[in-house]
Design an enzyme around this catalytic site. Sequence first.
Site, PDB file in Angstrom:
ATOM      1  N   SER A 276      70.191 -35.692 -70.686  1.00 53.89           N
ATOM      2  CA  SER A 276      69.173 -34.746 -70.810  1.00 53.89           C
ATOM      3  C   SER A 276      69.152 -33.409 -70.112  1.00 53.89           C
ATOM      4  O   SER A 276      69.380 -34.082 -68.868  1.00 53.89           O
ATOM      5  CB  SER A 276      68.460 -35.200 -71.504  1.00 53.89           C
ATOM      6  OG  SER A 276      67.243 -33.808 -71.507  1.00 53.89           O
TER       7      SER A 276
ATOM      8  N   TYR B  17      60.418 -39.599 -67.990  1.00 50.06           N
ATOM      9  CA  TYR B  17      61.815 -38.983 -69.359  1.00 50.06           C
ATOM     10  C   TYR B  17      62.746 -38.681 -67.743  1.00 50.06           C
ATOM     11  O   TYR B  17      63.689 -38.675 -68.171  1.00 50.06           O
ATOM     12  CB  TYR B  17      60.857 -38.572 -70.168  1.00 50.06           C
ATOM     13  CG  TYR B  17      62.655 -38.123 -71.430  1.00 50.06           C
ATOM     14  CD1 TYR B  17      62.860 -39.417 -71.914  1.00 50.06           C
ATOM     15  CD2 TYR B  17      62.939 -36.983 -70.959  1.00 50.06           C
ATOM     16  CE1 TYR B  17      64.069 -38.989 -72.691  1.00 50.06           C
ATOM     17  CE2 TYR B  17      64.466 -36.465 -71.965  1.00 50.06           C
ATOM     18  CZ  TYR B  17      64.690 -38.089 -72.970  1.00 50.06           C
ATOM     19  OH  TYR B  17      65.360 -36.896 -73.683  1.00 50.06           O
TER      20      TYR B  17
HETATM   21  N1  LIG Z   1      66.094 -34.739 -79.671  1.00 44.72           N
HETATM   22  C1  LIG Z   1      66.324 -33.728 -78.627  1.00 44.72           C
HETATM   23  O1  LIG Z   1      65.694 -33.137 -77.875  1.00 44.72           O
HETATM   24  C2  LIG Z   1      67.129 -34.929 -77.189  1.00 44.72           C
HETATM   25  C3  LIG Z   1      67.264 -34.321 -75.657  1.00 44.72           C
HETATM   26  C4  LIG Z   1      68.426 -34.881 -75.217  1.00 44.72           C
HETATM   27  C5  LIG Z   1      68.442 -35.842 -75.047  1.00 44.72           C
HETATM   28  N2  LIG Z   1      68.290 -36.400 -75.958  1.00 44.72           N
HETATM   29  C6  LIG Z   1      68.445 -38.098 -76.064  1.00 44.72           C
HETATM   30  O2  LIG Z   1      69.403 -38.980 -77.262  1.00 44.72           O
HETATM   31  C7  LIG Z   1      69.466 -39.820 -77.464  1.00 44.72           C
HETATM   32  C8  LIG Z   1      68.946 -39.769 -79.159  1.00 44.72           C
HETATM   33  O3  LIG Z   1      67.700 -39.489 -79.275  1.00 44.72           O
HETATM   34  P1  LIG Z   1      67.022 -38.704 -81.015  1.00 44.72           P
HETATM   35  O4  LIG Z   1      66.984 -37.474 -80.089  1.00 44.72           O
HETATM   36  O5  LIG Z   1      68.195 -39.115 -81.510  1.00 44.72           O
HETATM   37  O6  LIG Z   1      66.448 -39.767 -80.894  1.00 44.72           O
HETATM   38  P2  LIG Z   1      66.106 -40.591 -82.106  1.00 44.72           P
HETATM   39  O7  LIG Z   1      64.166 -41.035 -81.926  1.00 44.72           O
HETATM   40  O8  LIG Z   1      66.191 -40.071 -83.586  1.00 44.72           O
HETATM   41  O9  LIG Z   1      66.913 -41.890 -81.838  1.00 44.72           O
HETATM   42  C9  LIG Z   1      66.677 -42.846 -81.331  1.00 44.72           C
HETATM   43  C10 LIG Z   1      67.535 -44.024 -81.798  1.00 44.72           C
HETATM   44  O10 LIG Z   1      67.217 -44.850 -80.356  1.00 44.72           O
HETATM   45  C11 LIG Z   1      66.380 -45.919 -81.083  1.00 44.72           C
HETATM   46  N3  LIG Z   1      66.136 -47.006 -80.152  1.00 44.72           N
HETATM   47  C12 LIG Z   1      64.783 -47.032 -79.355  1.00 44.72           C
HETATM   48  N4  LIG Z   1      64.723 -47.568 -79.047  1.00 44.72           N
HETATM   49  C13 LIG Z   1      66.220 -48.506 -78.758  1.00 44.72           C
HETATM   50  C14 LIG Z   1      65.874 -49.782 -78.296  1.00 44.72           C
HETATM   51  N5  LIG Z   1      65.212 -50.317 -76.974  1.00 44.72           N
HETATM   52  N6  LIG Z   1      67.836 -49.961 -78.090  1.00 44.72           N
HETATM   53  C15 LIG Z   1      68.000 -50.040 -79.423  1.00 44.72           C
HETATM   54  N7  LIG Z   1      67.951 -48.815 -80.505  1.00 44.72           N
HETATM   55  C16 LIG Z   1      66.416 -47.986 -79.606  1.00 44.72           C
HETATM   56  C17 LIG Z   1      65.658 -45.757 -82.095  1.00 44.72           C
HETATM   57  O11 LIG Z   1      65.827 -46.565 -83.078  1.00 44.72           O
HETATM   58  C18 LIG Z   1      66.469 -44.776 -82.992  1.00 44.72           C
HETATM   59  O12 LIG Z   1      66.996 -44.625 -83.775  1.00 44.72           O
HETATM   60  C19 LIG Z   1      68.374 -40.496 -76.906  1.00 44.72           C
HETATM   61  O13 LIG Z   1      69.075 -41.183 -75.285  1.00 44.72           O
HETATM   62  C20 LIG Z   1      67.419 -39.079 -76.321  1.00 44.72           C
HETATM   63  O14 LIG Z   1      67.045 -39.097 -74.995  1.00 44.72           O
HETATM   64  C21 LIG Z   1      67.206 -35.930 -77.191  1.00 44.72           C
END
Ligand SMILES: NC(=O)c1ccc[n+]([C@@H]2O[C@H](COP(=O)([O-])OP(=O)(O)OC[C@H]3O[C@@H](n4cnc5c(N)ncnc54)[C@H](O)[C@@H]3O)[C@@H](O)[C@H]2O)c1
Length: 315
Positions: free
Chosen positions: A145, A158
Amino acid sequence: MKRTNIHPELVVVTGAGSGIGRAIALRFAAAGAHVVVSDLNRDSAAATEAMIHARGRRACAARLDVTDPSAWEAFARDVLADHGVPDVLVNNAGMLVSGAFVDLTPADWDRQLSVNLLGVVHGCRVFGQQMIDNGKRGHIVNIASAAAFTPTPVMSAYSVSKAGVKMLTECLRLEFGPKGIGVSAICPGVINTNIGEHAVTVGVDEELVARGKELTRRVQDAAAKLPFSPLSPDLVARAAQRAVRYDLAVVPVRAEAWLGYFLLRIAPGVNRRIAQPLDVERIERVGRRVLRLIDPTSSEPAGAQAISAPIEVSR
Ligand SMILES: NC(=O)c1ccc[n+]([C@@H]2O[C@H](COP(=O)([O-])OP(=O)(O)OC[C@H]3O[C@@H](n4cnc5c(N)ncnc54)[C@H](O)[C@@H]3O)[C@@H](O)[C@H]2O)c1
C-alpha cells in the site's frame, strides 16, 4: 525495461472474492491463465470464479484463511496435485484496522499483522518453495500500500503491516531472484473496493461509522455506473501484470502513492508530517459535517450532541 519470459499459465490469488483481488483474477484469466481464486469467504470466491467462467475463461474457487499456516500447507498441496506449480502467486488478501494507537488492543494488532503481514509471509514460504523446487521462472506479487511509504496517525497497525510487506518483498528479491523467482510489491493509493465495509474501526462513534459506510456504499454504487473510474481496482490489476512482465520491485499506483514514494526520498521530513492533521477527533468532526451536508434532515450521531456526553464506540 527488460521483459521477463513468464507467460502465466497458472495464477493463484488470495482475497480474490472482492475488490483488487477479484480485478487481478479477472485480468490474469482474460490473459489466458487458469486462476485459482481463493478467499476467506468461499461464496465470494465462487462468485469471482463464476464471473471468469461467464467470460469463457478458466478458474476454480477455494476457501483459504491466509492467517492459518496449516491451511496454507494443505492449499498448496491441493493446488500442486490438481494443477501443478503456479507461475504467479498474488498475495492480496488484506483488511484495515484503524483507530488511535492507544485504543488498539493486542488483539487488534494480532489480527492486523496476521492477515496483512503473516498471511503474505506464509504464502511466500509455501509457494516460494514449490517454485524453487520446480526450477522454472516464477513470480510473487505482494499487494502492499502507499501506507508503506507515508506514516499515518490513525492507521499505525495497517501502515506497519504494509511497510513490512514492502520490506519482505525487497528481502525476498535478493534471496529468490538468483533462483529465477521475481518478487514485487504493489503500493496502491485510494482504490474503490469493499475495504471500508470490511474494516475494523476502533474508538470511533459507532453510529458515525455505520452512516459513513452507508454513504460510501451510495458513492460506490454511483461510481460503478461511470464508464471509467479513477479509483478502479483494475488499475492495480494492470500494475500487477506489469510487475510480472518486467520484474518490477516496487510499483506505486495512483498519484498519491507516487507522491509518497518520491517524498520519502527527496523530502523525508515533509513525508513524515503530511498526514499529521489526521486524528480521530478531526475525522469524526469532518465526518459529521459531511453527513449533515448530504442529509441535513437526519438526526445527529450520538457523539455530536455534547462533548461531555459519553460516546458509543465500536468497542
Ligand atoms: N482499497 C484500497 O484503497 C487499498 C489501497 C492499498 C492497498 N490495498 C490492499 O489491497 C488488498 C485488497 O483489498 P481490497 O481493497 O480489495 O479490499 P476488499 O475488502 O474489497 O477485499 C479484501 C478481500 O480479502 C479477503 N480476506 C480478508 N481477510 C482474509 C483472510 N484472513 N484470508 C483470506 N482472505 C481474506 C476478504 O474476504 C476480501 O474478499 C489488501 O491487502 C489491501 O490492504 C487496498
